[in-house]
Design a protein around this motif. Structure first.
Motif, PDB file in Angstrom:
ATOM      1  N   PHE A 173       0.681  -1.070  -0.072  1.00  0.00           N
ATOM      2  CA  PHE A 173       0.011  -0.064   0.205  1.00  0.00           C
ATOM      3  C   PHE A 173       0.847   1.219   0.059  1.00  0.00           C
ATOM      4  CE2 PHE A 173      -3.468  -2.574   0.718  1.00  0.00           C
ATOM      5  CZ  PHE A 173      -4.680  -1.923   0.556  1.00  0.00           C
ATOM      6  N   ASN A 174       0.522   2.224  -0.914  1.00  0.00           N
ATOM      7  CA  ASN A 174       0.946   3.486  -0.851  1.00  0.00           C
ATOM      8  C   ASN A 174       0.032   4.475  -0.088  1.00  0.00           C
ATOM      9  OD1 ASN A 174       2.921   2.969  -2.722  1.00  0.00           O
ATOM     10  ND2 ASN A 174       1.465   3.145  -4.342  1.00  0.00           N
ATOM     11  N   SER A 175      -1.077   4.366   0.032  1.00  0.00           N
ATOM     12  CA  SER A 175      -2.089   5.137   0.985  1.00  0.00           C
ATOM     13  C   SER A 175      -3.493   4.423   0.934  1.00  0.00           C
ATOM     14  CB  SER A 175      -2.170   6.523   0.243  1.00  0.00           C
ATOM     15  OG  SER A 175      -2.756   6.320  -0.827  1.00  0.00           O
ATOM     16  N   VAL A 176      -4.149   4.888   1.750  1.00  0.00           N
ATOM     17  CA  VAL A 176      -5.443   4.368   1.921  1.00  0.00           C
ATOM     18  C   VAL A 176      -6.462   5.627   2.596  1.00  0.00           C
ATOM     19  CG1 VAL A 176      -5.348   3.288   4.291  1.00  0.00           C
ATOM     20  CG2 VAL A 176      -7.183   2.826   2.871  1.00  0.00           C
ATOM     21  N   SER A 177      -7.319   5.610   1.905  1.00  0.00           N
ATOM     22  CA  SER A 177      -8.299   7.131   2.300  1.00  0.00           C
ATOM     23  C   SER A 177      -9.338   6.490   3.153  1.00  0.00           C
ATOM     24  CB  SER A 177      -8.668   7.852   1.116  1.00  0.00           C
ATOM     25  OG  SER A 177      -9.460   8.833   1.290  1.00  0.00           O
ATOM     26  N   ILE A 178      -9.392   7.300   4.595  1.00  0.00           N
ATOM     27  CA  ILE A 178     -10.487   7.065   5.371  1.00  0.00           C
ATOM     28  C   ILE A 178     -11.194   8.290   5.815  1.00  0.00           C
ATOM     29  CG2 ILE A 178     -10.805   6.257   7.725  1.00  0.00           C
ATOM     30  CD1 ILE A 178      -8.671   4.309   7.601  1.00  0.00           C
ATOM     31  N   PHE A 179     -12.271   8.311   5.864  1.00  0.00           N
ATOM     32  CA  PHE A 179     -13.172   9.578   6.079  1.00  0.00           C
ATOM     33  C   PHE A 179     -13.745   9.536   7.174  1.00  0.00           C
ATOM     34  CE2 PHE A 179     -15.595   7.987   2.678  1.00  0.00           C
ATOM     35  CZ  PHE A 179     -16.969   8.148   3.160  1.00  0.00           C
ATOM     36  N   LYS A 180     -14.198   8.468   7.798  1.00  0.00           N
ATOM     37  CA  LYS A 180     -14.830   8.301   9.097  1.00  0.00           C
ATOM     38  C   LYS A 180     -14.575   7.026   9.874  1.00  0.00           C
ATOM     39  CE  LYS A 180     -19.130   9.558   8.528  1.00  0.00           C
ATOM     40  NZ  LYS A 180     -20.707   9.702   8.334  1.00  0.00           N
ATOM     41  N   ARG A 225     -17.425   5.979  28.461  1.00  0.00           N
ATOM     42  CA  ARG A 225     -18.071   4.831  27.473  1.00  0.00           C
ATOM     43  C   ARG A 225     -17.309   3.603  27.506  1.00  0.00           C
ATOM     44  NH1 ARG A 225     -20.979   8.060  23.862  1.00  0.00           N
ATOM     45  NH2 ARG A 225     -21.613   6.205  22.540  1.00  0.00           N
ATOM     46  N   GLN A 226     -18.019   2.336  26.965  1.00  0.00           N
ATOM     47  CA  GLN A 226     -17.342   1.265  26.565  1.00  0.00           C
ATOM     48  C   GLN A 226     -17.952   0.902  25.099  1.00  0.00           C
ATOM     49  OE1 GLN A 226     -18.567  -1.649  29.633  1.00  0.00           O
ATOM     50  NE2 GLN A 226     -16.489  -1.333  30.857  1.00  0.00           N
ATOM     51  N   PHE A 227     -16.754   0.412  24.448  1.00  0.00           N
ATOM     52  CA  PHE A 227     -17.146   0.172  22.914  1.00  0.00           C
ATOM     53  C   PHE A 227     -16.773  -1.245  22.664  1.00  0.00           C
ATOM     54  CE2 PHE A 227     -16.200   4.554  23.573  1.00  0.00           C
ATOM     55  CZ  PHE A 227     -17.362   5.142  23.205  1.00  0.00           C
ATOM     56  N   LYS A 228     -17.763  -2.125  21.843  1.00  0.00           N
ATOM     57  CA  LYS A 228     -17.765  -3.138  21.451  1.00  0.00           C
ATOM     58  C   LYS A 228     -17.469  -3.444  19.839  1.00  0.00           C
ATOM     59  CE  LYS A 228     -21.138  -4.790  24.793  1.00  0.00           C
ATOM     60  NZ  LYS A 228     -22.493  -5.561  25.149  1.00  0.00           N
ATOM     61  N   PHE A 229     -17.538  -2.518  19.142  1.00  0.00           N
ATOM     62  CA  PHE A 229     -17.387  -2.606  17.626  1.00  0.00           C
ATOM     63  C   PHE A 229     -16.597  -1.269  17.257  1.00  0.00           C
ATOM     64  CE2 PHE A 229     -20.931  -5.336  18.621  1.00  0.00           C
ATOM     65  CZ  PHE A 229     -20.815  -6.450  18.069  1.00  0.00           C
ATOM     66  N   ILE A 230     -15.990  -1.260  15.996  1.00  0.00           N
ATOM     67  CA  ILE A 230     -15.632  -0.110  15.423  1.00  0.00           C
ATOM     68  C   ILE A 230     -15.971  -0.133  13.936  1.00  0.00           C
ATOM     69  CG2 ILE A 230     -13.143  -1.261  14.877  1.00  0.00           C
ATOM     70  CD1 ILE A 230     -12.017   1.527  15.463  1.00  0.00           C
ATOM     71  N   ARG A 231     -16.220   0.829  13.542  1.00  0.00           N
ATOM     72  CA  ARG A 231     -16.788   1.060  11.839  1.00  0.00           C
ATOM     73  C   ARG A 231     -15.933   1.907  11.337  1.00  0.00           C
ATOM     74  NH1 ARG A 231     -22.584   1.949  12.348  1.00  0.00           N
ATOM     75  NH2 ARG A 231     -22.786  -0.281  12.307  1.00  0.00           N
ATOM     76  N   VAL A 232     -15.343   1.670  10.195  1.00  0.00           N
ATOM     77  CA  VAL A 232     -14.637   2.215   9.166  1.00  0.00           C
ATOM     78  C   VAL A 232     -14.932   2.572   8.039  1.00  0.00           C
ATOM     79  CG1 VAL A 232     -11.932   2.891   8.418  1.00  0.00           C
ATOM     80  CG2 VAL A 232     -12.368   1.555  10.722  1.00  0.00           C
ATOM     81  N   TYR A 233     -15.032   4.040   7.662  1.00  0.00           N
ATOM     82  CA  TYR A 233     -15.563   4.377   6.299  1.00  0.00           C
ATOM     83  C   TYR A 233     -14.421   4.564   5.418  1.00  0.00           C
ATOM     84  CZ  TYR A 233     -20.019   4.998   8.624  1.00  0.00           C
ATOM     85  OH  TYR A 233     -21.353   4.875   9.686  1.00  0.00           O
ATOM     86  N   PHE A 234     -14.345   3.591   4.243  1.00  0.00           N
ATOM     87  CA  PHE A 234     -13.075   3.767   3.394  1.00  0.00           C
ATOM     88  C   PHE A 234     -13.646   4.507   2.282  1.00  0.00           C
ATOM     89  CE2 PHE A 234     -11.961   0.103   6.063  1.00  0.00           C
ATOM     90  CZ  PHE A 234     -10.461   0.407   6.383  1.00  0.00           C
ATOM     91  N   ASN A 235     -12.532   5.333   1.539  1.00  0.00           N
ATOM     92  CA  ASN A 235     -12.947   5.930   0.263  1.00  0.00           C
ATOM     93  C   ASN A 235     -12.112   5.297  -0.630  1.00  0.00           C
ATOM     94  OD1 ASN A 235     -13.243   7.943  -1.938  1.00  0.00           O
ATOM     95  ND2 ASN A 235     -13.196   9.561  -0.483  1.00  0.00           N
ATOM     96  N   ASP A 236     -10.830   5.401  -0.646  1.00  0.00           N
ATOM     97  CA  ASP A 236      -9.975   4.737  -2.053  1.00  0.00           C
ATOM     98  C   ASP A 236      -8.773   4.236  -1.200  1.00  0.00           C
ATOM     99  OD1 ASP A 236      -7.952   6.932  -2.568  1.00  0.00           O
ATOM    100  OD2 ASP A 236      -9.630   8.091  -2.702  1.00  0.00           O
ATOM    101  N   GLN A 237      -8.042   3.346  -2.248  1.00  0.00           N
ATOM    102  CA  GLN A 237      -6.852   2.945  -1.957  1.00  0.00           C
ATOM    103  C   GLN A 237      -5.813   3.155  -3.110  1.00  0.00           C
ATOM    104  OE1 GLN A 237      -8.181  -1.008  -0.673  1.00  0.00           O
ATOM    105  NE2 GLN A 237      -9.012  -1.473  -2.698  1.00  0.00           N
ATOM    106  N   ASN A 238      -4.502   3.350  -2.782  1.00  0.00           N
ATOM    107  CA  ASN A 238      -3.433   3.297  -3.796  1.00  0.00           C
ATOM    108  C   ASN A 238      -2.430   2.136  -3.375  1.00  0.00           C
ATOM    109  OD1 ASN A 238      -0.919   4.086  -5.117  1.00  0.00           O
ATOM    110  ND2 ASN A 238      -2.230   5.645  -5.977  1.00  0.00           N
TER     111      ASN A 238
END
Length: 287
Positions: A77-84, A127-140
């Motif tokens: 990977f050169n980059s991965v775009s994440i916006f949330k 807070r306590q958290f059981k899951f994580i959610r990642v919104y991806f845009n693009d990847q290079n």
């Protein structure tokens, strides 16, 4: 957090800040400054890691086999775009309903090296958290392929989310002009040199693009977004004035996949090989 983390991890800090209260005197028309001795606000530091040896998952978060007559590889990977990025208390929280710890309206690339991003948030802890959610845009990413019988270094820009954030896109040395929305599954492949053509195409059907989501049964992912969800084990908890950190490890294990029609050791776009998957192959939170 251990100190011997990979120095090439993409690093960014997400600060969750309380809003300071300004106290106004009833007898003097001036602002009283907050007490500097109070506890600092909570902060979360996340390290982004791309791991080619991590589990290769399917859409339901289960181990995925490679279909017959398919070629695969683990690109660099050169980059991965994440916006949330959202943290979820439980499995009942639909999209955008968790605690959003990072969000940007701009396209943000996470490269090798240090990339520091800041997002300010109100006081919604502890807070306590059981899951994580990642919104991806693009990847290079780049990988070896065969072109005219020679092994060259190819660079692929692929879109996991429809967008129109720019009128031009950089691949490596090449620039692609864009006048409309780029659809999910669209890809551009630079063949090692600007003297060679830039290939482009789309993954069809879009359902081929793997989108691991352990909450798929509760909240199926709409076609308009690319979201990867994973459990956090042990549960991640944070209080109002704590500083915590974890590694968000992204699986690139054989994430580039094609239908094989030639040399099974290489992707050969001019010898009948066709791209069928470019998706992330899973997430893991390491505390």
């Amino acid at each position: 957090m251990k100190q011997d983390l990979n120095p090439f991890l993409n690093k960014f800090r997400i600060l969750i800040l309380s809003i300071p209260i300004l106290v106004i005197s009833s007898c003097k028309d001036k602002e009283i400054l907050p007490d500097k001795t109070v506890n600092p606000p909570a902060s979360i530091e996340i390290f982004i890691h791309i791991d080619s040896l991590q589990d290769r998952l399917d859409n339901f978060g289960n181990p995925a086999n490679i279909p017959t007559n398919h070629g695969t590889l683990s690109p660099k990977f050169n980059s991965v775009s994440i916006f949330k990025i959202e943290l979820l208390d439980d499995s009942t929280e639909n999209f955008n309903s968790g605690l959003i710890i990072y969000q940007s309206s701009d396209r943000v690339e996470l490269h090798d090296g240090d990339s520091q991003l800041e997002y300010f948030y109100g006081n919604q802890l502890p807070r306590q958290f059981k899951f994580i959610r990642v919104y991806f845009n693009d990847q290079n990413y780049h990988f070896d392929l065969k072109y005219n019988g020679n092994i060259i270094d190819g660079t692929l820009l692929s879109f996991l989310w429809p967008n129109n954030y720019s009128s031009s896109f950089h691949i490596k040395d090449s620039i692609v002009n864009n006048d409309s929305i780029v659809h999910e599954g669209k890809w551009f492949l630079e063949l090692g040199s600007t003297n060679n053509p830039v290939l482009n195409g789309e993954v069809v059907p879009l359902s081929n693009i793997t989108q691991p989501n352990v909450l798929y049964q509760e909240w199926p992912v709409p076609s308009s977004m690319y979201v990867v969800t994973c459990p956090i084990n042990p549960i991640f908890s944070i209080d109002k004035f704590e500083h915590k950190s974890f590694v968000l490890s992204i699986s690139s294990n054989k994430c580039f996949e094609w239908v094989e029609h030639s040399d099974p050791a290489f992707f050969e776009p001019f010898d009948g090989d066709t791209i069928v998957d470019v998706g992330i192959r899973g997430l893991k939170v390491i505390q």
